[in-house]
Design a protein around this motif. Structure first.
Motif, mmCIF file in Angstrom:
data_model
loop_
_atom_site.group_PDB
_atom_site.id
_atom_site.type_symbol
_atom_site.label_atom_id
_atom_site.label_comp_id
_atom_site.label_asym_id
_atom_site.label_seq_id
_atom_site.Cartn_x
_atom_site.Cartn_y
_atom_site.Cartn_z
ATOM 1 N N ALA A 123 0.831 -1.222 0.000
ATOM 2 C CA ALA A 123 0.000 0.000 0.000
ATOM 3 C C ALA A 123 0.859 1.263 0.000
ATOM 4 O O ALA A 123 0.477 2.291 -0.566
ATOM 5 N N ARG A 124 2.022 1.192 0.637
ATOM 6 C CA ARG A 124 2.907 2.358 0.681
ATOM 7 C C ARG A 124 3.531 2.594 -0.696
ATOM 8 O O ARG A 124 3.691 3.731 -1.138
ATOM 9 N N ILE A 125 3.877 1.486 -1.359
ATOM 10 C CA ILE A 125 4.502 1.583 -2.681
ATOM 11 C C ILE A 125 3.486 2.049 -3.716
ATOM 12 O O ILE A 125 3.814 2.813 -4.624
ATOM 13 N N GLU A 126 2.243 1.584 -3.585
ATOM 14 C CA GLU A 126 1.208 1.910 -4.579
ATOM 15 C C GLU A 126 -0.027 2.465 -3.852
ATOM 16 O O GLU A 126 -1.051 1.780 -3.733
ATOM 17 N N PRO A 127 0.080 3.704 -3.347
ATOM 18 C CA PRO A 127 -1.011 4.232 -2.505
ATOM 19 C C PRO A 127 -2.325 4.365 -3.249
ATOM 20 O O PRO A 127 -3.391 4.186 -2.665
ATOM 21 N N GLU A 128 -2.240 4.695 -4.539
ATOM 22 C CA GLU A 128 -3.437 4.719 -5.389
ATOM 23 C C GLU A 128 -3.170 3.735 -6.518
ATOM 24 O O GLU A 128 -2.019 3.572 -6.936
#
Ligand code: BGC
Length: 460
Positions: A123-128
């Motif tokens: 989630a941190r790497i691909e927040p959206e």
């Protein structure tokens, strides 16, 4: 005169009326069954000459380090689950392991470990969806680099139960996480990106941590997000989907790593992470069906993935009866969460895994929830001794990784369960070695020789 049918009918009716009595007797016997004892602290052990490490996970340890509105702000499904009231305690800042990387590396150096397992928060790497936070990618790369500079080999886990919020509609469990239509494509892209960036600094990859536990806790027990209970079909679909995603990750890692690792880099090594128990046969399990089922259930996932991995990585915490009636957790032979302490079971599991798969083994987690710190020292020493027992019989164990570095966020148990070798001062963010940390340090120093617990000096 009674016919055969009448006899059968009568027997059936007796059996039926006996069922409640049998259940009560079974419960009493189960409860009274020999409780596990806390083994005595051995006067000395021979310390296997293997890797020694510590394992952590991204979600349980990291602070978010971003606030709403900051670039890169993200949420995982666990924040959504906490907001929906599914948890007794939200995670908050974990152990600040994202902001305090150097603090943790200093602790690892102090312990003298050879390996460190940490996780990446997808989630941190691909927040959206489809948008990457390259600063976060660089952060993890720098962490791996710093570990190697400190002489510690990183083992990276790419998924440990949490999903980015855009994969996690709690109201739609049928399209949740691995079951979401976009999961396969986004997972593959995420894995590729991380391997391209990490390859020069990381050789050991565990794509997933214990996917069957996430499926069981999330879809059968309702303890993890999405909080669905008794959804047997979704549970099975999740395990299938996670297994397919695992194979995709393996393929991408093997394909991507050589091009990015550098010409002289040693081959990539891929690991499973699967939870193993040591089962004992309950005296009430007359035909051994409970025992056979529990054992086969433990092997199921590894049977499916073992051919794809270089190292059979597994976690081991407890030895328990393979039946519904568990000994009541009264007495010192249990962890704070009621898990019976059984170091001999670790030897048995090593023997079984080795004979079944014939591959190198790595213990990727072993530890105990013990707020008192009265049992962890014994637990640690006796489990290392159990590894030595298997090594002496010639079974190949690459290493032992303790769970965990610092008291962290223990999922649905919140911060109540204390698994750390170090405690955490939540005001100062400082971590302080417990007695077991001193013991582990001395065990590691004694590698290949003898360790005597009495020789470990713990400052007051
Ligand atoms: C999990 C950890 C957890 C540990 C202790 C393991 O199965 O991978 O995340 O903290 O068990 O409960």
């Amino acid at each position: 005169m009674f016919g055969q049918d009448d006899i059968v009918k009568r027997l059936r009716s007796y059996t039926r009326s006996l069922i409640p009595v049998m259940v009560v007797v079974a419960a009493i016997l189960g409860a009274c069954g020999a409780p596990p004892i806390l083994p005595p602290m051995p006067a000395s052990i021979n310390v296997p000459d293997i890797w020694y490490g510590v394992s952590t996970s991204a979600y349980q340890n990291e602070d978010p380090a971003v606030a709403p509105g900051d670039p890169g702000f993200f949420k995982t499904d666990w924040e959504l689950f906490a907001q929906a009231g599914g948890l007794k305690e939200a995670k908050g800042d974990g152990t600040w392991s994202y902001s305090e990387v150097q603090r943790d590396i200093d602790a690892l150096k102090w312990l003298g470990v050879t390996h460190y397992r940490f996780g990446i928060e997808w989630a941190r790497i691909e927040p959206e969806i489809g948008e990457y936070n390259m600063a976060a990618v660089a952060h993890y790369v720098a962490e791996a680099q710093a570990l190697r500079e400190a002489g510690i080999e990183p083992i990276v886990c790419l998924w440990h139960w949490t999903f980015p919020q855009w994969l996690a509609d709690l109201d739609d469990p049928g399209h949740y996480g691995w079951l979401n239509d976009t999961a396969a494509e986004r997972w593959q892209a995420y894995v590729r990106l991380m391997i391209e960036q990490l390859a020069p600094h990381v050789r050991y990859y565990a794509p997933m941590n214990e996917p069957d536990i996430q499926a069981t806790a999330g879809f059968l027990a309702g303890l993890f997000p999405p909080g669905t209970a008794f959804a047997f079909d979704l549970h099975a679909q999740n395990i299938d989907a996670a297994t397919t995603r695992f194979f995709e990750a393996v393929h991408i890692i093997r394909e991507t790593y050589p091009a990015y690792a550098g010409a002289d880099a040693p081959d990539v090594q891929i690991l499973s992470i699967h939870a193993m128990n040591a089962w004992t046969r309950d005296p009430l399990d007359l035909f051994g069906w409970g025992y056979d089922f529990a054992k086969q259930n433990d092997f199921d996932y590894l049977d499916r993935v073992q051919e794809k991995v270089d190292i059979i990585g597994f976690t081991y915490y407890t030895q328990r009866p393979a039946f519904v009636f568990q000994p009541l957790p009264i007495g010192p032979g249990f962890s704070d969460t009621g898990a019976p302490i059984g170091p001999d079971g670790l030897t048995d599991v090593i023997v079984e895994l080795s004979e079944r798969y014939g591959k190198p083994l790595l213990i990727l987690e072993n530890g105990i929830a013990d707020a008192s710190e009265l049992r962890r020292p014994i637990y640690l020493v006796t489990h290392v001794a159990a590894v030595q027992a298997a090594a002496e019989m010639g079974y190949p164990v690459l290493g032992y990784m303790h769970w965990s570095l610092v008291d962290n966020f223990e999922w649905h148990n919140g911060y109540a369960s204390k698994f750390g070798l170090f405690s955490l001062d939540r005001e100062t963010r400082e971590i302080v070695p417990k007695e077991s940390a001193y013991i582990y340090r001395d065990i590691i120093r004694a590698k290949g020789g003898e360790y005597r617990p009495d020789d470990t000096i713990v400052p007051n």
